[in-house]
Design a protein around this motif. Structure first.
Motif, PDB file in Angstrom:
ATOM      1  N   PRO A 160       7.709  20.130  42.030  1.00 46.30           N
ATOM      2  CA  PRO A 160       8.892  20.626  42.204  1.00 46.30           C
ATOM      3  C   PRO A 160      10.185  19.320  42.743  1.00 46.30           C
ATOM      4  O   PRO A 160      11.278  19.419  42.291  1.00 46.30           O
ATOM      5  CB  PRO A 160       9.397  21.801  42.991  1.00 46.30           C
TER       6      PRO A 160
ATOM      7  N   LEU B 280      10.925  17.168  39.854  1.00 46.59           N
ATOM      8  CA  LEU B 280      11.728  17.729  38.797  1.00 46.59           C
ATOM      9  C   LEU B 280      13.180  17.747  39.359  1.00 46.59           C
ATOM     10  O   LEU B 280      14.128  17.501  38.532  1.00 46.59           O
ATOM     11  CB  LEU B 280      11.246  19.350  38.714  1.00 46.59           C
ATOM     12  N   ALA B 281      13.485  18.089  40.729  1.00 46.04           N
ATOM     13  CA  ALA B 281      14.662  18.032  41.234  1.00 46.04           C
ATOM     14  C   ALA B 281      15.476  16.688  41.252  1.00 46.04           C
ATOM     15  O   ALA B 281      16.485  16.530  41.078  1.00 46.04           O
ATOM     16  CB  ALA B 281      14.704  18.443  42.730  1.00 46.04           C
TER      17      ALA B 281
ATOM     18  N   ASP C 143      14.518  14.081  39.151  1.00 46.18           N
ATOM     19  CA  ASP C 143      14.692  13.319  37.668  1.00 46.18           C
ATOM     20  C   ASP C 143      14.486  14.573  36.763  1.00 46.18           C
ATOM     21  O   ASP C 143      13.427  14.306  36.113  1.00 46.18           O
ATOM     22  CB  ASP C 143      14.110  12.258  37.668  1.00 46.18           C
ATOM     23  N   PRO C 144      15.169  15.545  36.575  1.00 45.01           N
ATOM     24  CA  PRO C 144      14.716  16.578  35.492  1.00 45.01           C
ATOM     25  C   PRO C 144      14.707  16.252  34.190  1.00 45.01           C
ATOM     26  O   PRO C 144      13.773  16.512  33.479  1.00 45.01           O
ATOM     27  CB  PRO C 144      15.980  17.556  35.804  1.00 45.01           C
TER      28      PRO C 144
ATOM     29  N   VAL D 223      11.152  14.470  33.899  1.00 46.94           N
ATOM     30  CA  VAL D 223       9.875  15.097  34.082  1.00 46.94           C
ATOM     31  C   VAL D 223       9.858  15.753  33.054  1.00 46.94           C
ATOM     32  O   VAL D 223       8.832  16.215  32.463  1.00 46.94           O
ATOM     33  CB  VAL D 223       9.856  15.768  35.462  1.00 46.94           C
ATOM     34  N   ASN D 224      10.941  16.725  32.370  1.00 43.78           N
ATOM     35  CA  ASN D 224      10.794  17.610  31.431  1.00 43.78           C
ATOM     36  C   ASN D 224      10.273  16.890  30.206  1.00 43.78           C
ATOM     37  O   ASN D 224       9.604  17.619  29.435  1.00 43.78           O
ATOM     38  CB  ASN D 224      12.083  18.397  31.335  1.00 43.78           C
TER      39      ASN D 224
END
Length: 77
Positions: free
Chosen positions: A53, A56-57, A59-60, A63-64
């Motif tokens: 997580p 993700l926070a 570099d969203p 990562v997505n």
């Protein structure tokens, strides 16, 4: 989670994943020179970061994008 919980090394892994690389071998060279690890180890670390997580926070977009690629490859198998 707070993106600050990522180590500098983890951030560097994500930075390499974010970039577009021109020419064969450029990414592998950068992995060895900047991170001091083998490309195989880089991909192991990157795969673990995709489930973190904090990553993700931090570099969203990256990562997505990489999660979608990973999931598509898993479905294809």
């Amino acid at each position: 989670m707070d993106p600050a919980t990522l180590s500098d090394h983890d951030r560097a892994v994500l930075d390499i994943a974010r970039r577009q690389w021109a020419g064969p071998g450029a990414k592998e060279r950068a992995i060895r020179e900047r991170l001091g690890i083998s490309p195989a180890r880089y991909y192991q670390l990157l795969n673990a970061l995709l489930d973190d997580p904090s990553a993700l926070a931090h570099d969203p977009i990256t990562v997505n994008r990489l999660r979608a690629i990973r999931d598509a490859r898993r479905e294809h198998r």
